[in-house]
Scaffold this motif. Structure first.
Motif, PDB file in Angstrom:
ATOM      1  N   ILE A 276       0.851  -1.190   0.000  1.00 32.71           N
ATOM      2  CA  ILE A 276       0.000   0.000   0.000  1.00 32.71           C
ATOM      3  C   ILE A 276       0.883   1.235   0.000  1.00 32.71           C
ATOM      4  CG2 ILE A 276      -1.801   1.258   1.234  1.00 32.71           C
ATOM      5  CD1 ILE A 276      -2.510  -1.448   2.607  1.00 32.71           C
ATOM      6  N   ALA A 277       0.601   2.166  -0.923  1.00 25.04           N
ATOM      7  CA  ALA A 277       1.348   3.426  -0.997  1.00 25.04           C
ATOM      8  C   ALA A 277       0.492   4.569  -0.468  1.00 25.04           C
ATOM      9  CB  ALA A 277       1.747   3.716  -2.440  1.00 25.04           C
TER      10      ALA A 277
ATOM     11  N   ASP B 259      -0.165  -2.638  -4.763  1.00 23.35           N
ATOM     12  CA  ASP B 259      -1.525  -3.163  -4.786  1.00 23.35           C
ATOM     13  C   ASP B 259      -2.602  -2.123  -4.553  1.00 23.35           C
ATOM     14  OD1 ASP B 259      -0.886  -6.015  -5.167  1.00 23.35           O
ATOM     15  OD2 ASP B 259       0.101  -5.783  -3.223  1.00 23.35           O
ATOM     16  N   ILE B 260      -2.302  -1.110  -3.769  1.00 22.10           N
ATOM     17  CA  ILE B 260      -3.279  -0.063  -3.447  1.00 22.10           C
ATOM     18  C   ILE B 260      -2.523   1.257  -3.354  1.00 22.10           C
ATOM     19  CG2 ILE B 260      -4.851   0.835  -1.669  1.00 22.10           C
ATOM     20  CD1 ILE B 260      -5.356  -2.054  -0.797  1.00 22.10           C
TER      21      ILE B 260
ATOM     22  N   LEU C  73      -7.282   2.872  -6.307  1.00 24.22           N
ATOM     23  CA  LEU C  73      -6.776   4.201  -5.973  1.00 24.22           C
ATOM     24  C   LEU C  73      -7.840   4.983  -5.224  1.00 24.22           C
ATOM     25  CD1 LEU C  73      -4.884   6.735  -6.414  1.00 24.22           C
ATOM     26  CD2 LEU C  73      -6.117   7.050  -8.582  1.00 24.22           C
ATOM     27  N   ALA C  74      -7.464   5.520  -4.069  1.00 21.36           N
ATOM     28  CA  ALA C  74      -8.355   6.400  -3.313  1.00 21.36           C
ATOM     29  C   ALA C  74      -7.725   7.789  -3.288  1.00 21.36           C
ATOM     30  CB  ALA C  74      -8.538   5.884  -1.890  1.00 21.36           C
ATOM     31  N   THR C  75      -8.496   8.793  -3.656  1.00 18.91           N
ATOM     32  CA  THR C  75      -7.977  10.162  -3.618  1.00 18.91           C
ATOM     33  C   THR C  75      -8.661  10.997  -2.539  1.00 18.91           C
ATOM     34  OG1 THR C  75      -9.532  10.868  -5.341  1.00 18.91           O
ATOM     35  CG2 THR C  75      -7.326  10.149  -6.054  1.00 18.91           C
TER      36      THR C  75
ATOM     37  N   GLU D 157     -11.521   4.724   2.972  1.00 18.26           N
ATOM     38  CA  GLU D 157     -12.171   3.875   3.974  1.00 18.26           C
ATOM     39  C   GLU D 157     -12.828   2.661   3.323  1.00 18.26           C
ATOM     40  OE1 GLU D 157     -14.578   6.737   6.245  1.00 18.26           O
ATOM     41  OE2 GLU D 157     -13.146   6.389   7.875  1.00 18.26           O
ATOM     42  N   ILE D 158     -13.451   2.860   2.177  1.00 17.54           N
ATOM     43  CA  ILE D 158     -14.060   1.730   1.470  1.00 17.54           C
ATOM     44  C   ILE D 158     -12.984   0.720   1.081  1.00 17.54           C
ATOM     45  CG2 ILE D 158     -15.210   1.068  -0.690  1.00 17.54           C
ATOM     46  CD1 ILE D 158     -16.832   3.711  -0.385  1.00 17.54           C
ATOM     47  N   LEU D 159     -11.848   1.201   0.565  1.00 20.11           N
ATOM     48  CA  LEU D 159     -10.758   0.287   0.192  1.00 20.11           C
ATOM     49  C   LEU D 159     -10.232  -0.482   1.397  1.00 20.11           C
ATOM     50  CD1 LEU D 159      -8.506   2.128  -2.423  1.00 20.11           C
ATOM     51  CD2 LEU D 159      -9.917   0.100  -2.748  1.00 20.11           C
ATOM     52  N   ILE D 160     -10.028   0.204   2.509  1.00 19.80           N
ATOM     53  CA  ILE D 160      -9.470  -0.454   3.696  1.00 19.80           C
ATOM     54  C   ILE D 160     -10.446  -1.490   4.251  1.00 19.80           C
ATOM     55  CG2 ILE D 160      -8.782  -0.089   6.109  1.00 19.80           C
ATOM     56  CD1 ILE D 160      -6.624   0.552   3.974  1.00 19.80           C
TER      57      ILE D 160
END
Length: 138
Positions: free
Chosen positions: A3-4, A73-74, A105-107, A113-116
């Protein structure tokens, strides 16, 4: 999962708070970040991150190189859309690479939060299958 974390100056505090809130989930993964963002996260959590250069000095491109090799990956990138960034072409290239290689990708906080939560549920296990398939082809 790898995760970046990247955050523009006006969003660093938000990303640090996000990392604090989800520290127990994030601690189970390999974490990467651009320079100052990573330093601030490590100062305020127990998380360990591999830090690249700051974004304007090439950190975005270093993360982009990992994406192009399918080694990320994320990406969680809290952007400040209201402040002009001198390295905007690098930012757009990073976002484009996420799309090209289907990297989640979350910006913003809501998407992050949805990704996590999806990561915690196993919704992103397809990334593991991609890595396994690549290893078989080597």
């Amino acid at each position: 999962m790898k995760i970046a974390f990247i955050a523009h100056d006006g969003k660093k505090a938000d990303l640090v708070n996000f990392a604090k809130a989800y520290e127990s989930i994030l601690s189970k993964h390999e974490l990467y970040s651009t320079g100052t963002t990573g330093t601030r996260i490590m100062e305020q959590t127990k998380l360990q991150l591999h830090r690249f250069k700051s974004g304007p000095l090439g950190g975005d491109q270093e993360i982009g190189a990992l994406i192009a090799k399918n080694l990320m990956d994320i990406v969680i990138f809290f952007r400040d859309p209201l402040t002009p960034q001198p390295h905007e072409p690098d930012i757009l290239a990073l976002l484009r690479l996420c799309d090209v290689y289907s990297i989640p990708l979350a910006t913003n906080m809501g998407t992050a939060e949805i990704l996590i939560h999806g990561l915690e549920r196993g919704d992103l296990n397809w990334r593991t299958l991609i890595h396994e398939k690549e290893n078989e082809n080597k």
